[in-house]
Design a protein around this motif. Structure first.
Motif, PDB file in Angstrom:
ATOM      1  N   PRO A 227       0.805  -1.227   0.000  1.00  0.00           N
ATOM      2  CA  PRO A 227       0.000   0.000   0.000  1.00  0.00           C
ATOM      3  C   PRO A 227       0.836   1.274   0.000  1.00  0.00           C
ATOM      4  O   PRO A 227       0.527   2.218  -0.745  1.00  0.00           O
ATOM      5  CB  PRO A 227      -0.810  -0.105   1.295  1.00  0.00           C
ATOM      6  CG  PRO A 227      -0.866  -1.544   1.600  1.00  0.00           C
ATOM      7  CD  PRO A 227       0.424  -2.118   1.108  1.00  0.00           C
TER       8      PRO A 227
ATOM      9  N   LEU B 118       2.453   1.661  -3.349  1.00  0.00           N
ATOM     10  CA  LEU B 118       1.417   1.973  -4.338  1.00  0.00           C
ATOM     11  C   LEU B 118       1.011   3.441  -4.228  1.00  0.00           C
ATOM     12  O   LEU B 118       0.795   4.118  -5.233  1.00  0.00           O
ATOM     13  CB  LEU B 118       0.210   1.069  -4.085  1.00  0.00           C
ATOM     14  CG  LEU B 118      -0.787   0.948  -5.228  1.00  0.00           C
ATOM     15  CD1 LEU B 118      -0.107   0.437  -6.466  1.00  0.00           C
ATOM     16  CD2 LEU B 118      -1.926   0.023  -4.842  1.00  0.00           C
ATOM     17  N   ASN B 119       0.946   3.908  -2.985  1.00  0.00           N
ATOM     18  CA  ASN B 119       0.601   5.313  -2.758  1.00  0.00           C
ATOM     19  C   ASN B 119       1.601   6.230  -3.453  1.00  0.00           C
ATOM     20  O   ASN B 119       1.222   7.187  -4.128  1.00  0.00           O
ATOM     21  CB  ASN B 119       0.575   5.584  -1.251  1.00  0.00           C
ATOM     22  CG  ASN B 119       0.018   6.953  -0.936  1.00  0.00           C
ATOM     23  OD1 ASN B 119      -0.721   7.526  -1.739  1.00  0.00           O
ATOM     24  ND2 ASN B 119       0.384   7.481   0.199  1.00  0.00           N
ATOM     25  N   LEU B 120       2.875   5.880  -3.311  1.00  0.00           N
ATOM     26  CA  LEU B 120       3.920   6.665  -3.981  1.00  0.00           C
ATOM     27  C   LEU B 120       3.759   6.599  -5.490  1.00  0.00           C
ATOM     28  O   LEU B 120       3.825   7.607  -6.193  1.00  0.00           O
ATOM     29  CB  LEU B 120       5.303   6.123  -3.616  1.00  0.00           C
ATOM     30  CG  LEU B 120       5.843   6.425  -2.224  1.00  0.00           C
ATOM     31  CD1 LEU B 120       7.203   5.776  -2.047  1.00  0.00           C
ATOM     32  CD2 LEU B 120       5.940   7.913  -2.015  1.00  0.00           C
TER      33      LEU B 120
ATOM     34  N   VAL C 232      -1.842  15.363  -9.087  1.00  0.00           N
ATOM     35  CA  VAL C 232      -3.099  16.105  -9.055  1.00  0.00           C
ATOM     36  C   VAL C 232      -2.778  17.588  -9.172  1.00  0.00           C
ATOM     37  O   VAL C 232      -1.922  18.086  -8.460  1.00  0.00           O
ATOM     38  CB  VAL C 232      -3.844  15.830  -7.740  1.00  0.00           C
ATOM     39  CG1 VAL C 232      -4.965  16.824  -7.544  1.00  0.00           C
ATOM     40  CG2 VAL C 232      -4.375  14.420  -7.742  1.00  0.00           C
TER      41      VAL C 232
ATOM     42  N   TYR D 111      -9.142  19.150 -10.977  1.00  0.00           N
ATOM     43  CA  TYR D 111      -8.814  18.727  -9.620  1.00  0.00           C
ATOM     44  C   TYR D 111      -9.622  17.485  -9.236  1.00  0.00           C
ATOM     45  O   TYR D 111      -9.065  16.474  -8.808  1.00  0.00           O
ATOM     46  CB  TYR D 111      -9.082  19.875  -8.643  1.00  0.00           C
ATOM     47  CG  TYR D 111      -8.710  19.579  -7.221  1.00  0.00           C
ATOM     48  CD1 TYR D 111      -7.383  19.381  -6.858  1.00  0.00           C
ATOM     49  CD2 TYR D 111      -9.680  19.492  -6.221  1.00  0.00           C
ATOM     50  CE1 TYR D 111      -7.027  19.102  -5.555  1.00  0.00           C
ATOM     51  CE2 TYR D 111      -9.334  19.218  -4.911  1.00  0.00           C
ATOM     52  CZ  TYR D 111      -8.005  19.027  -4.580  1.00  0.00           C
ATOM     53  OH  TYR D 111      -7.660  18.739  -3.289  1.00  0.00           O
TER      54      TYR D 111
ATOM     55  N   LEU E 286      -8.289  13.480  -8.730  1.00  0.00           N
ATOM     56  CA  LEU E 286      -8.537  12.632  -7.563  1.00  0.00           C
ATOM     57  C   LEU E 286      -9.214  11.332  -7.978  1.00  0.00           C
ATOM     58  O   LEU E 286      -8.849  10.247  -7.533  1.00  0.00           O
ATOM     59  CB  LEU E 286      -9.421  13.374  -6.553  1.00  0.00           C
ATOM     60  CG  LEU E 286      -8.849  14.654  -5.946  1.00  0.00           C
ATOM     61  CD1 LEU E 286      -9.798  15.194  -4.888  1.00  0.00           C
ATOM     62  CD2 LEU E 286      -7.489  14.403  -5.333  1.00  0.00           C
TER      63      LEU E 286
ATOM     64  N   ARG F  48      -6.799   8.935  -9.645  1.00  0.00           N
ATOM     65  CA  ARG F  48      -5.967   8.240  -8.672  1.00  0.00           C
ATOM     66  C   ARG F  48      -6.738   7.074  -8.056  1.00  0.00           C
ATOM     67  O   ARG F  48      -6.230   5.977  -7.932  1.00  0.00           O
ATOM     68  CB  ARG F  48      -5.584   9.198  -7.541  1.00  0.00           C
ATOM     69  CG  ARG F  48      -4.420  10.062  -7.870  1.00  0.00           C
ATOM     70  CD  ARG F  48      -3.965  10.790  -6.636  1.00  0.00           C
ATOM     71  NE  ARG F  48      -2.797  11.581  -6.970  1.00  0.00           N
ATOM     72  CZ  ARG F  48      -2.128  12.328  -6.105  1.00  0.00           C
ATOM     73  NH1 ARG F  48      -2.522  12.393  -4.851  1.00  0.00           N
ATOM     74  NH2 ARG F  48      -1.076  13.003  -6.475  1.00  0.00           N
TER      75      ARG F  48
ATOM     76  N   VAL G  50      -5.949   2.979  -8.287  1.00  0.00           N
ATOM     77  CA  VAL G  50      -5.829   2.102  -7.119  1.00  0.00           C
ATOM     78  C   VAL G  50      -6.803   0.944  -7.248  1.00  0.00           C
ATOM     79  O   VAL G  50      -6.478  -0.206  -6.954  1.00  0.00           O
ATOM     80  CB  VAL G  50      -6.089   2.888  -5.813  1.00  0.00           C
ATOM     81  CG1 VAL G  50      -6.107   1.955  -4.617  1.00  0.00           C
ATOM     82  CG2 VAL G  50      -5.028   3.956  -5.623  1.00  0.00           C
TER      83      VAL G  50
ATOM     84  N   SER H 230     -10.821  -1.036   0.575  1.00  0.00           N
ATOM     85  CA  SER H 230     -11.570  -0.119  -0.293  1.00  0.00           C
ATOM     86  C   SER H 230     -12.965  -0.656  -0.577  1.00  0.00           C
ATOM     87  O   SER H 230     -13.903   0.119  -0.747  1.00  0.00           O
ATOM     88  CB  SER H 230     -10.801   0.207  -1.573  1.00  0.00           C
ATOM     89  OG  SER H 230     -10.415  -0.969  -2.217  1.00  0.00           O
TER      90      SER H 230
ATOM     91  N   ASP I 107     -15.830   6.656   0.998  1.00  0.00           N
ATOM     92  CA  ASP I 107     -14.609   6.802   0.228  1.00  0.00           C
ATOM     93  C   ASP I 107     -14.657   8.032  -0.665  1.00  0.00           C
ATOM     94  O   ASP I 107     -15.617   8.790  -0.651  1.00  0.00           O
ATOM     95  CB  ASP I 107     -14.380   5.534  -0.612  1.00  0.00           C
ATOM     96  CG  ASP I 107     -12.911   5.180  -0.638  1.00  0.00           C
ATOM     97  OD1 ASP I 107     -12.107   6.055  -0.315  1.00  0.00           O
ATOM     98  OD2 ASP I 107     -12.590   4.042  -0.977  1.00  0.00           O
ATOM     99  N   LEU I 108     -13.607   8.199  -1.445  1.00  0.00           N
ATOM    100  CA  LEU I 108     -13.470   9.391  -2.265  1.00  0.00           C
ATOM    101  C   LEU I 108     -14.652   9.622  -3.217  1.00  0.00           C
ATOM    102  O   LEU I 108     -15.166  10.739  -3.278  1.00  0.00           O
ATOM    103  CB  LEU I 108     -12.152   9.342  -3.039  1.00  0.00           C
ATOM    104  CG  LEU I 108     -11.927  10.589  -3.861  1.00  0.00           C
ATOM    105  CD1 LEU I 108     -11.392  11.710  -2.999  1.00  0.00           C
ATOM    106  CD2 LEU I 108     -10.991  10.314  -5.003  1.00  0.00           C
TER     107      LEU I 108
END
Lengths: 472, 460
Positions: free
Chosen positions: B260, B263-265, B273, B342, B346, B349, B353, B367, B376-377
């Motif tokens: 994780p 993966l975030n990196l 973004v 913007y 997001l 991204r 994932v 998730s 979540d987002l």
């Protein structure tokens, strides 16, 4: 004798394939985290510098405007990242990067990394501190869990003791040997980090940076040392290698994963913080109606106007050499800023109470001692964040009051007039100076004490335990 | 089959005798209950905060009624009147809090430009969000694998190390049944705990009893099964207990911690973004330039978008509200592209994932649970769109007052539109997650069984 034991542990560790694989992995992660940290530090820093530059230029090249318009046009403060934050980004990803500075109100610091990363960031960020705080202890556990149990299982401990060595000496020998092995893994990465830091950073803050880095390395040395001692002690008191390993891993999970989360959440439950909506409404209420409800804003301004007329010995507003609007604006800014400051101080005090709980748990859990210490030294902890917030607010207040003073000096009928761009170029720009090490240190006393207590206590008690037991 | 049950019941006796394991299960039960307690109180607190917002609006209206006792210019009201766009949690949010602590769950709105209001965050303690939430999803995703590892790392190896395996296999028992019975027993313990906690959590959080109950149970079951599959593979390698423990924990570390964060990196690098700050800076420029531009220019641009107000009186005054709100709105429109970029950034991204979470069932499970709970987002972005629509409705409400010069009376406060938004679960995402978990489970079990078949169990 102790030296030869240390030498033996060191050499046999290096020969151990498992250790070799693990340490290469950890070293690779450390180096990668350093480089990634450097890259992200540079991009973020550049972005923020550029953004600050942009808003500063925009501010200076405004057209002719009335000062109060400029006060609402406002400015932005961008939080620069501290040099060492490439090692430990602390709360940086969870605080916003910029705050809008304008008349009459204090805004929140917006646009945090965490809002842009989805839930992935919750699994942990790959930083040097993450590797040092969580993964190196794991490496130490895998390295040391068999320190005594293996010798016992193979029967070599008896042989060793028959040479006339004390158990205490054996233990110290092992601790020293393992420490060398761990240093071999960690030192190159920290050296690289130091080179990266001093290769490009301006040397103006050099001494401060050296001090911070030095203490950073020293604290981690203590942290690793106590893990090594702890692992050796557990290995001595447990019956089998398996039991020792399971105990140590259990402690790691408890200390590095469960406790930090639990205390942070407990703190938030025990000391609930006020919402922004509620706080803004309260601030508005107090600013309008007076802190004790006795002197509403219009009464205050009426009194102010009467006082002015008396002071200048005139009977109407037109004859005043100053703008009443400007003075009222300036007074009400002073008043509302005072109210805001009080509310923000209360809010931050609540947060500090929440965090304090975690700091105290540091006495029980070394991870919760190294974490605030590491962030504090890296300049990325909550206290440094508040320092920025306050600097931004001080600038905002000074700027707005300067603009109010400009308006005041324009005299009666100021509303119809504008000041030209030249005026705005005279106003100072926002430049943030991060606090020096001397400012940060007193705040880190508790974690330092906790870490030292752990190191000394564990060495003393643990080794007593070892030498008093009948291990062989 | 009889032998299977015999072994199974033997495991039960063995388990009861092993104080450490019972203690561990009790500990996990306790942390799970704390997770449920924390999640439900956290959501309760958010709900509580949301219920105070109408009260704040009432206070604001009361103040305005005093300030403007008679019919008045609606422009003043639009300027001083605050309302809120609110994001109510779904009941499931209590079990999986997701990003609800990082993303604001209400937005304070005035009739002014939207963009600089939309991104204002709530008060948060960064140290607390850094530590993260201790909810049931955390216990399931993070801690249950550890319980499974603790229960199964010495599945066969301890028997071998104690010399019992030789005796056992000397009986007419197939090694497959031995492994099966042992795994089945541990599976029963773990799934029993997971289901118990889930059901307690559902009752505590008072979730509606619909298809999501099954999805949640399915997700947690498959996730546990995945870890048992990993344990099976390691068992099939037939190494020592210490090796098994180290390897299993290594796998845990890899899937739950390392993948994780790497993966975030990677995702951040793949989809930079566009900084939201760019947007707010530009919007400020646009809005404040509005004061300096000729009024007719502003109004003509506005009328091009809203021709229905074209026939209103030409502005000759030094200041008039309808002109002020027109350039505020034009400021928003000027950054529409940045705002979309913007939000898109997001979303991209998030989508990336979603694609890559097959690499780590832990990310997938987390998730999926967040998607199920609507924390979540994508839900947050939906809320932001809904808040935007609300701002549009507010403008539509005020424009007739402003452009037709209708006075705003005290009765009009009650006619003002209000906003409410409740998280919707993203069932399709959760179901897709379920499918991917099923795939992962299939892969590990197939690999484990193949290994077992390829290398017969060696008693020594």
């Amino acid at each position: 004798m102790m030296h030869s034991i240390a030498q033996k542990e060191f050499v046999s560790t290096l020969r151990d394939k498992r250790f070799l694989v693990l340490s290469v992995l950890v070293l690779a992660l450390l180096l990668a985290a350093t480089l990634v940290g450097r890259a992200s530090y540079q991009t973020l820093q550049q972005e923020r510098q550029l953004a600050q530059q942009t808003v500063n230029d925009q501010f200076r090249h405004q057209p002719a405007r009335h000062p109060h318009r400029v006060a609402h046009y406002g400015s932005f403060a961008f939080r620069p990242r501290s040099g060492l934050s490439l090692l430990d980004s602390g709360v940086d990803s969870f605080t916003g990067t910029s705050v809008f500075l304008e008349a009459h109100q204090q805004n929140s610091v917006n646009f945090s990394q965490a809002q842009q990363s989805g839930s992935l960031i919750r699994f942990g960020e790959m930083t040097v501190a993450f590797v040092l705080q969580m993964l190196v202890p794991l490496l130490i556990i895998f390295l040391c869990f068999g320190a005594f149990t293996q010798e016992r299982e193979t029967g070599t401990l008896k042989l060793l003791l028959s040479q006339g060595v004390s158990l205490r000496q054996v233990a110290w020998g092992k601790i020293v040997g393992y420490s060398r092995a761990v240093a071999l893994v960690v030192a190159p990465a920290l050296a690289l980090a130091a080179v990266l830091l001093f290769g490009t950073e301006e040397f103006a803050s050099g001494a401060d940076l050296v001090g911070r880095l030095g203490l950073f390395v020293l604290s981690y040395a203590v942290y690793f040392f106590l893990f090594i001692v702890g692992a050796v002690v557990v290995s001595a008191v447990q019956a089998s290698s398996r039991a020792a390993l399971v105990t140590l891993l259990g402690l790691w999970i408890l200390g590095c994963i469960i406790l930090p989360k639990a205390t942070a959440n407990l703190g938030a439950t025990l000391y609930p913080a006020v919402t922004k909506a509620q706080m803004d409404a309260d601030v508005h209420e107090e600013a309008q109606h007076g802190i004790n409800g006795h002197d509403p804003q219009d009464q205050r301004s009426a009194a102010l106007k009467a006082g002015l007329l008396k002071k200048y010995g005139v009977d109407s507003e037109e004859k005043l050499p100053v703008s009443v609007g400007g003075i009222v604006m300036s007074e009400s800014e002073a008043y509302s800023a005072k109210v805001y400051r009080q509310h923000f101080a209360d809010l931050n005090a609540t947060y500090e109470r929440q965090n304090r709980l975690s700091d105290w748990v540091g006495l029980l859990n070394p991870y919760q001692a190294i974490r605030p210490l590491s962030m504090g030294l890296a300049g990325s902890d909550f206290a440094h964040y508040v320092h920025f917030q306050q600097a931004a607010e001080a600038y905002r207040y000074a700027l707005v009051q300067r603009l109010n003073a400009l308006q005041t000096s324009m005299g009666y009928g100021d509303k119809e007039r504008k000041l030209d761009a030249h005026t705005w170029q005279q106003l100072p720009l926002f430049a943030y100076q991060a606090p020096p090490l001397g400012w940060a240190l007193p705040r880190l006393l508790l974690p330092v004490v906790a870490l030292l207590l752990w190191a000394v206590g564990l060495s003393w008690l643990g080794l007593r335990l070892i030498s008093n037991s009948r291990l062989a | 089959m009889r032998i299977f049950w015999l072994l199974f019941s033997y495991e039960w006796r063995h388990f009861r005798a092993a104080k450490g394991l019972v203690l561990l299960c009790a500990l996990l039960l306790f942390t799970g209950l704390y997770g449920i307690y924390y999640g439900t109180t956290e959501i309760e607190r958010q709900r509580q905060h949301l219920t105070t917002l109408p009260e704040l609006t009432r206070r604001n209206v009361k103040e305005l009624k005093v300030k403007f006792p008679g019919p008045t210019d609606a422009g003043d009201i639009g300027y001083y009147h605050t309302t809120y766009a609110v994001h109510h949690p779904d009941a499931w949010a209590a079990l999986s809090l997701g990003q609800r602590d990082v993303n604001p769950y209400y937005v304070k709105l005035r009739l002014l430009g939207l963009q600089n209001q939309l991104y204002a965050t709530d008060n948060t303690n960064p140290m607390k969000v850094l530590s993260g939430n201790f909810d049931l999803a955390f216990v399931l995703v993070y801690l249950f694998p550890l319980l499974i590892i603790a229960l199964s790392f010495n599945l066969l190896s301890s028997e071998r190390e104690e010399g019992i395996l030789t005796l056992l296999l000397a009986q007419p028992v197939s090694p497959g049944v031995v492994v099966g019975a042992k795994l089945a027993f541990r599976l029963a313990v773990v799934l029993g705990l997971a289901w118990l906690l889930s059901v307690v959590g559902m009752l505590w959080a008072q979730v509606p009893l619909d298809g999501r109950v099954g999805t949640w149970l399915g997700l947690s079951t498959l996730y546990c099964l995945f870890w048992f599959g990993v344990a099976l593979i390691i068992t099939a390698l037939q190494r020592t207990s210490a090796f098994n423990a180290v390897t299993l924990l290594g796998v845990w570390l890899l899937l739950v911690v390392l993948v994780p964060s790497l993966l975030n990196l990677g995702v951040a690098a793949a989809h930079p973004v566009p900084q939201g700050i760019e947007l707010t800076i530009k919007q400020r420029e646009e809005i404040h330039a509005g004061w300096d531009r000729p009024k007719t220019q502003t109004m003509n641009r506005f009328f091009a978008l809203y021709p229905q107000w074209r026939d209103t009186a030409t502005i000759r005054e030094r200041f008039v509200w309808r002109w002020y709100y027109a350039f505020q709105h034009l400021g928003d429109l000027a950054v529409a592209k940045q705002a979309a970029a913007y939000a898109n950034g997001l979303q991209q991204r998030y989508d990336l994932v979603e694609k890559l979470n097959l690499l780590s069932p832990a990310i997938n499970a987390q998730s999926s649970l967040n998607a199920l709970a609507g924390t979540d987002l994508p839900t947050h972005l939906k809320f932001q769109r809904s808040a935007t629509a609300y701002h549009d409705a507010l403008r539509a409400f005020y424009y007739p007052f402003l452009f037709r010069k209708v006075e705003f009376t005290h009765n009009d406060y009650a006619r003002e539109p209000t906003h409410t938004f409740t998280s919707q679960p993203e069932l399709s995402t959760a179901l897709r997650g379920l499918g991917k978990l099923l795939l992962s489970v299939g892969v590990v079990f197939a690999a484990g069984l193949l290994l077992l078949r390829a290398r017969p169990i060696n008693p020594r």
